[in-house]
Structure formats: C-alpha cells, structure tokens
Design a protein around this motif. Structure first.
Motif, PDB file in Angstrom:
ATOM      1  N   ASP A   1       0.843  -1.211   0.000  1.00 57.82           N
ATOM      2  CA  ASP A   1       0.000   0.000   0.000  1.00 57.82           C
ATOM      3  C   ASP A   1       0.870   1.250   0.000  1.00 57.82           C
ATOM      4  OD1 ASP A   1      -2.543  -1.168   0.082  1.00 57.82           O
ATOM      5  OD2 ASP A   1      -2.524  -1.331   2.264  1.00 57.82           O
ATOM      6  N   GLN A   2       1.895   1.245   0.840  1.00 57.76           N
ATOM      7  CA  GLN A   2       2.764   2.424   0.956  1.00 57.76           C
ATOM      8  C   GLN A   2       3.557   2.643  -0.332  1.00 57.76           C
ATOM      9  OE1 GLN A   2       0.980   3.540   3.569  1.00 57.76           O
ATOM     10  NE2 GLN A   2       2.855   4.686   3.944  1.00 57.76           N
ATOM     11  N   ALA A   3       4.020   1.547  -0.931  1.00 53.35           N
ATOM     12  CA  ALA A   3       4.762   1.662  -2.195  1.00 53.35           C
ATOM     13  C   ALA A   3       3.870   2.282  -3.262  1.00 53.35           C
ATOM     14  CB  ALA A   3       5.254   0.281  -2.639  1.00 53.35           C
ATOM     15  N   LYS A   4       2.609   1.872  -3.265  1.00 53.30           N
ATOM     16  CA  LYS A   4       1.661   2.432  -4.243  1.00 53.30           C
ATOM     17  C   LYS A   4       1.512   3.944  -4.048  1.00 53.30           C
ATOM     18  CE  LYS A   4      -2.524   2.741  -3.480  1.00 53.30           C
ATOM     19  NZ  LYS A   4      -3.942   2.850  -3.199  1.00 53.30           N
ATOM     20  N   GLU A   5       1.409   4.375  -2.783  1.00 57.96           N
ATOM     21  CA  GLU A   5       1.275   5.814  -2.502  1.00 57.96           C
ATOM     22  C   GLU A   5       2.502   6.588  -2.988  1.00 57.96           C
ATOM     23  OE1 GLU A   5      -1.494   7.290  -1.577  1.00 57.96           O
ATOM     24  OE2 GLU A   5      -2.367   5.292  -1.608  1.00 57.96           O
ATOM     25  N   VAL A   6       3.683   6.003  -2.797  1.00 56.20           N
ATOM     26  CA  VAL A   6       4.918   6.661  -3.252  1.00 56.20           C
ATOM     27  C   VAL A   6       4.904   6.783  -4.781  1.00 56.20           C
ATOM     28  CG1 VAL A   6       7.428   6.445  -3.437  1.00 56.20           C
ATOM     29  CG2 VAL A   6       6.294   5.914  -1.269  1.00 56.20           C
ATOM     30  N   LEU A   7       4.531   5.717  -5.473  1.00 55.63           N
ATOM     31  CA  LEU A   7       4.485   5.750  -6.941  1.00 55.63           C
ATOM     32  C   LEU A   7       3.535   6.858  -7.417  1.00 55.63           C
ATOM     33  CD1 LEU A   7       4.379   1.966  -7.996  1.00 55.63           C
ATOM     34  CD2 LEU A   7       6.355   3.460  -7.822  1.00 55.63           C
ATOM     35  N   LYS A   8       2.405   6.980  -6.727  1.00 55.36           N
ATOM     36  CA  LYS A   8       1.417   8.000  -7.107  1.00 55.36           C
ATOM     37  C   LYS A   8       2.013   9.399  -7.027  1.00 55.36           C
ATOM     38  CE  LYS A   8      -3.048   6.514  -5.487  1.00 55.36           C
ATOM     39  NZ  LYS A   8      -3.965   6.903  -4.460  1.00 55.36           N
ATOM     40  N   LYS A   9       2.833   9.634  -5.969  1.00 59.60           N
ATOM     41  CA  LYS A   9       3.461  10.960  -5.792  1.00 59.60           C
ATOM     42  C   LYS A   9       4.338  11.308  -6.979  1.00 59.60           C
ATOM     43  CE  LYS A   9       3.547  11.309  -0.829  1.00 59.60           C
ATOM     44  NZ  LYS A   9       4.291  10.731   0.253  1.00 59.60           N
ATOM     45  N   TYR A  10       4.885  10.285  -7.637  1.00 57.20           N
ATOM     46  CA  TYR A  10       5.720  10.502  -8.822  1.00 57.20           C
ATOM     47  C   TYR A  10       4.896  10.379 -10.107  1.00 57.20           C
ATOM     48  CZ  TYR A  10       9.903  10.479  -5.914  1.00 57.20           C
ATOM     49  OH  TYR A  10      10.870  10.789  -4.984  1.00 57.20           O
ATOM     50  N   LYS A  11       3.614  10.560  -9.971  1.00 54.56           N
ATOM     51  CA  LYS A  11       2.699  10.596 -11.120  1.00 54.56           C
ATOM     52  C   LYS A  11       2.662   9.288 -11.925  1.00 54.56           C
ATOM     53  CE  LYS A  11       2.376  15.527 -11.430  1.00 54.56           C
ATOM     54  NZ  LYS A  11       2.876  15.722 -10.098  1.00 54.56           N
ATOM     55  N   VAL A  12       2.918   8.191 -11.255  1.00 57.34           N
ATOM     56  CA  VAL A  12       2.784   6.890 -11.917  1.00 57.34           C
ATOM     57  C   VAL A  12       1.320   6.461 -11.802  1.00 57.34           C
ATOM     58  CG1 VAL A  12       3.343   4.433 -11.694  1.00 57.34           C
ATOM     59  CG2 VAL A  12       5.162   6.140 -11.549  1.00 57.34           C
ATOM     60  N   ASN A  13       0.686   6.216 -12.934  1.00 56.90           N
ATOM     61  CA  ASN A  13      -0.718   5.779 -12.913  1.00 56.90           C
ATOM     62  C   ASN A  13      -0.876   4.337 -13.346  1.00 56.90           C
ATOM     63  OD1 ASN A  13      -1.697   8.379 -12.234  1.00 56.90           O
ATOM     64  ND2 ASN A  13      -1.329   9.000 -14.365  1.00 56.90           N
ATOM     65  N   SER A  14       0.228   3.758 -13.804  1.00 56.91           N
ATOM     66  CA  SER A  14       0.165   2.383 -14.299  1.00 56.91           C
ATOM     67  C   SER A  14       1.356   1.621 -13.731  1.00 56.91           C
ATOM     68  CB  SER A  14       0.226   2.424 -15.828  1.00 56.91           C
ATOM     69  OG  SER A  14       0.514   1.152 -16.344  1.00 56.91           O
ATOM     70  N   ALA A  15       1.076   0.628 -12.885  1.00 56.22           N
ATOM     71  CA  ALA A  15       2.171  -0.121 -12.272  1.00 56.22           C
ATOM     72  C   ALA A  15       1.675  -1.441 -11.718  1.00 56.22           C
ATOM     73  CB  ALA A  15       2.811   0.692 -11.145  1.00 56.22           C
ATOM     74  N   LEU A  16       2.627  -2.335 -11.546  1.00 61.33           N
ATOM     75  CA  LEU A  16       2.334  -3.619 -10.921  1.00 61.33           C
ATOM     76  C   LEU A  16       3.352  -3.815  -9.797  1.00 61.33           C
ATOM     77  CD1 LEU A  16       0.210  -5.716 -11.645  1.00 61.33           C
ATOM     78  CD2 LEU A  16       1.980  -6.996 -12.840  1.00 61.33           C
ATOM     79  N   ILE A  17       2.839  -3.953  -8.572  1.00 59.41           N
ATOM     80  CA  ILE A  17       3.725  -4.194  -7.431  1.00 59.41           C
ATOM     81  C   ILE A  17       3.479  -5.630  -6.986  1.00 59.41           C
ATOM     82  CG2 ILE A  17       4.311  -3.494  -5.064  1.00 59.41           C
ATOM     83  CD1 ILE A  17       2.876  -0.795  -5.692  1.00 59.41           C
ATOM     84  N   GLY A  18       4.526  -6.410  -6.864  1.00 55.42           N
ATOM     85  CA  GLY A  18       4.375  -7.794  -6.402  1.00 55.42           C
ATOM     86  C   GLY A  18       5.267  -8.013  -5.194  1.00 55.42           C
ATOM     87  N   ALA A  19       4.658  -8.302  -4.046  1.00 53.52           N
ATOM     88  CA  ALA A  19       5.436  -8.530  -2.823  1.00 53.52           C
ATOM     89  C   ALA A  19       5.020  -9.879  -2.256  1.00 53.52           C
ATOM     90  CB  ALA A  19       5.183  -7.410  -1.817  1.00 53.52           C
ATOM     91  N   GLY A  20       5.725 -10.942  -2.636  1.00 49.50           N
ATOM     92  CA  GLY A  20       5.315 -12.280  -2.212  1.00 49.50           C
ATOM     93  C   GLY A  20       3.935 -12.554  -2.784  1.00 49.50           C
ATOM     94  N   GLY A  21       3.016 -12.928  -1.936  1.00 47.51           N
ATOM     95  CA  GLY A  21       1.651 -13.190  -2.402  1.00 47.51           C
ATOM     96  C   GLY A  21       0.794 -11.949  -2.522  1.00 47.51           C
ATOM     97  N   ASN A  22       1.415 -10.751  -2.338  1.00 46.89           N
ATOM     98  CA  ASN A  22       0.634  -9.492  -2.377  1.00 46.89           C
ATOM     99  C   ASN A  22       0.864  -8.776  -3.694  1.00 46.89           C
ATOM    100  OD1 ASN A  22      -0.027  -8.563   0.819  1.00 46.89           O
ATOM    101  ND2 ASN A  22       1.477 -10.146   0.476  1.00 46.89           N
ATOM    102  N   ILE A  23      -0.217  -8.477  -4.400  1.00 51.85           N
ATOM    103  CA  ILE A  23      -0.072  -7.755  -5.668  1.00 51.85           C
ATOM    104  C   ILE A  23      -0.923  -6.490  -5.635  1.00 51.85           C
ATOM    105  CG2 ILE A  23      -0.649  -7.834  -8.141  1.00 51.85           C
ATOM    106  CD1 ILE A  23       0.088 -10.866  -7.921  1.00 51.85           C
ATOM    107  N   TRP A  24      -0.354  -5.392  -6.134  1.00 51.97           N
ATOM    108  CA  TRP A  24      -1.151  -4.176  -6.366  1.00 51.97           C
ATOM    109  C   TRP A  24      -1.163  -3.925  -7.856  1.00 51.97           C
ATOM    110  CZ3 TRP A  24      -4.788  -0.919  -5.874  1.00 51.97           C
ATOM    111  CH2 TRP A  24      -5.250  -0.512  -4.619  1.00 51.97           C
ATOM    112  N   ALA A  25      -2.339  -3.915  -8.468  1.00 49.28           N
ATOM    113  CA  ALA A  25      -2.459  -3.605  -9.889  1.00 49.28           C
ATOM    114  C   ALA A  25      -2.956  -2.179 -10.002  1.00 49.28           C
ATOM    115  CB  ALA A  25      -3.431  -4.575 -10.546  1.00 49.28           C
ATOM    116  N   MET A  26      -2.036  -1.252 -10.282  1.00 49.96           N
ATOM    117  CA  MET A  26      -2.401   0.172 -10.355  1.00 49.96           C
ATOM    118  C   MET A  26      -2.827   0.525 -11.772  1.00 49.96           C
ATOM    119  SD  MET A  26       0.607   2.105  -8.247  1.00 49.96           S
ATOM    120  CE  MET A  26       0.048   3.779  -8.571  1.00 49.96           C
TER     121      MET A  26
END
Ligand code: AMP
Ligand code: MG
Length: 345
Positions: free
Chosen positions: A180-205
C-alpha cells in the motif's frame, strides 16, 4: 484565399503528425529486490518511473526494518523483548497496523492473531531447526497466544504484551501494508500504471500501458497436477493477496507442515490450501487472506459476505474452489466452482 486555406490545412496536418510522433510510450522502470523474506518486484510506467521505483523501494526497506520480528533492532523486536515487563512506545505506523490487526482478530474470532510468534518459533517453519512439536509443547506455547493480551494505549501510543514470553509477528499483514505504501509513493511521482508484487501481495495500479486491464494469475497450490494457475483475474486499481500452504513448508512422514497457524489448535491450519482476497487495501486483504485460510471455506465465505468491499477465491484440500464477495465478476476459473479437481494433498 483558397491557397491560404490549403496552406493552413497542410500545416495543421503536419503539426498533428509531428505531435503524434512526439507522444512516446510511457517510460518503463522495473526492479526486483529481496526484502521482508520475499521477492519484491515493481514495474512502473510514467515520465518519472525510475525515481518512483527507487523511492518506493526505499519506503519498503524502511518498513521492513521497522516490522521484522527477526531483526533485533526492529520496533517489533523491542515490543517482544519487553513482554511482561513494560509498554513500548512505537511509531504511528506500527501502532495503526496493530490496531487494525486487533480489529480483524475480533472479526475473525481469533483466526487472525499477531501473537502467533511463539508458535512460529516453536515450529521453526522456514528455518533450519524445524520440527514437529509434541501436543504438550503446543499446549504450553498456546497459553501465550491471545490477541486480547495485547494492551494498546492510543494516548501514549504504546504497546504492552501483558504476559512474559508473548511475542508478535506481523508476517501476515506487513507485506500488504508495505505494498500500500509503495503504491502511494508511486502516485506521488505521477505513476498511474504499475504492478507491485510482494510475495503473495499484488497491487495492480491503473491499467497496462496498452490500455488493457492487468491480468493477475492466481497460482495453483499444487502445480504438480499440471496446472500452473487456478484462476486469472483481469484487474484495475485493485490489490490481490494470496495465502497458501505452498509458500513456506516442510514435509515429514508424508504430512505437509506450513507457516499459517490455527491459533486454536497451535498447528498449521488445514481447512484450505489457498485463500485469495481481492480489495482496495492491501494490508486489509493480507490480514483477510490469512484469516480466511484459517477459517476455511464455509466460515471464510460468511466473513467476506459481511464486508461488501472485498472478494475471495478459496481452494480446499479436496481442490474444491469457492468464491464470494465483490471484484470477481470477470474472474476466469480454471475449475468449475464447487467441483472437486485433481489436486493432491
Ligand atoms: P500470510 O502468508 O500473509 O498468510 O502470512 C503468514 C505469516 O503470518 C506467517 O509466516 C506468520 O508469520 C504469520 N501468521 C501465521 N499464522 C497466523 C495467524 N493465524 N494470524 C496472524 N498471523 C499469522
Ligand atoms: Mg496475510
């Protein structure tokens, strides 16, 4: 006059062609690091994607240092060292995560319980000194496992484990929070499209650079059956978190002993072999996937049914697949729901 109009028209067409030539594909940044006992990968798109990924990893490293129970300098280790002795003042983040954990311990009737640390140590899953303890040993340690014995003081922001020998382990929630925190950081840098994978945790931005939804595969817990995936979910702005008995385990006398404990029995939970939760908060989805894994298909579906904003895909040891809740309308299941497939125990 007509000549001038023609000239303007040609100029306009040329400008449009030139501008469309300038519109490059968004810049991709991709990086993998081993953190929080797992492999973390971020792929991000945007003009500042490099800096964004760099900053997101810095944030995840900071959280890993704060919350790793195995690191004697972490806040969690300090809380554990002072069990039965005194309350420990912690950072707002650790406090918030503990408050959230307790809330879901209540909601799941204790299936999710961060005081499992003594069980994690007794069984030594994922370590060299793993072994199968006796029922007596388990019962002794179980006296220390009870989330109601954590005393939180919101005014002083302190945590007190009220019984000597108690310990907390945020392994079931920290990766989700870090995502969740990594996603917030990416947003601050104007990233609107990203995939974060942390073990079994995925964020599809957002969506993929080609405008299509991300396609997230849910691993089949028994790939030896010939199936790599049990389902695929097209995703946009959701987090997908899976708890499985295949992540950390050992086999003794034909029995699989893994890292998710049923706090009522003190043994690895055995009602499911995989539990996936889809939602919009990865810390919550992480807690829920662990909780559902312990609760099993029936009680798990009831819990998800109460929440409205999350969905779950579960697989039993007989490889029956169940789904419940929201975000699942586009789910592509490899098996028919409720039908037993060929997965081996
Ligand atoms: P996860 O992979 O998210 O399901 O988390 C598993 C990790 O959470 C384990 O490695 C333990 O550190 C911790 N854990 C195990 N059982 C539980 C439980 N019943 N409640 C909370 N945390 C647990
Ligand atoms: Mg979890």
């Amino acid at each position: 006059m007509r000549k001038t109009t023609m000239k303007v028209a040609v100029l306009l067409v040329l400008t449009v062609i030139w501008l469309s030539g300038c519109k490059r594909a968004p810049k991709e940044a991709h990086r993998t690091e081993f953190l929080m006992d797992t492999t973390i990968t971020i792929t991000a798109y945007g003009s500042q994607s490099e800096q964004a990924v760099e900053a997101a990893f810095a944030e995840m490293r900071r959280l890993a240092d704060l919350m790793n129970a195995n690191d004697s300098n972490s806040e969690v280790a300090l809380i554990n060292k002072n069990a039965g002795l005194k309350p420990v003042r912690v950072s707002p983040e650790t406090f918030k995560l503990l408050e959230m954990s307790l809330e879901y311990s209540e909601l799941s009737n204790g299936a999710f319980d961060v005081t499992v640390r003594p069980l994690v140590e007794l069984w030594g899953i994922g370590k060299k000194d793993k072994y199968v303890p006796s029922e007596d040993e388990i019962q002794q340690v179980l006296k220390l496992v009870d989330y109601r014995k954590i005393i939180l003081d919101p005014q002083k922001r302190t945590v007190f484990l009220s019984v000597p020998g108690m310990g907390i382990d945020l392994g079931g929630v920290a990766k989700g929070y870090a995502a969740d925190q990594a996603k917030e950081v990416l947003k601050k840098y104007k990233v609107n499209s990203a995939l974060i994978g942390a073990g079994g945790n995925i964020w599809a931005m957002g969506v993929r650079p080609d405008g299509q939804k991300w396609r997230i595969g849910i691993r089949h817990p028994r790939p030896e059956t010939g199936n790599q995936l049990m389902a695929v979910l097209p995703c946009q702005d959701v987090t997908v978190v899976t708890s499985g008995d295949y992540e950390r385990y050992f086999v003794r006398d034909g029995m699989r002993y893994h890292h998710i404990f049923d706090p009522r029995t003190g043994r690895p939970a055995n009602k499911l072999i995989s539990a996936t939760v889809v939602g919009t908060n990865s810390a919550e989805a992480d807690i829920l996937s662990t909780a559902l894994f312990v609760l099993g298909a029936e009680q798990g579906q009831t819990l998800i049914g109460k929440l409205e904003h999350a969905g779950a895909v579960l697989m039993t040891p007989e490889s029956q697949v169940f789904k419940a809740g929201s975000h699942l309308s586009e789910l592509e299941l490899v098996y028919e729901e409720g039908k037993t497939s060929d997965a081996r125990r």
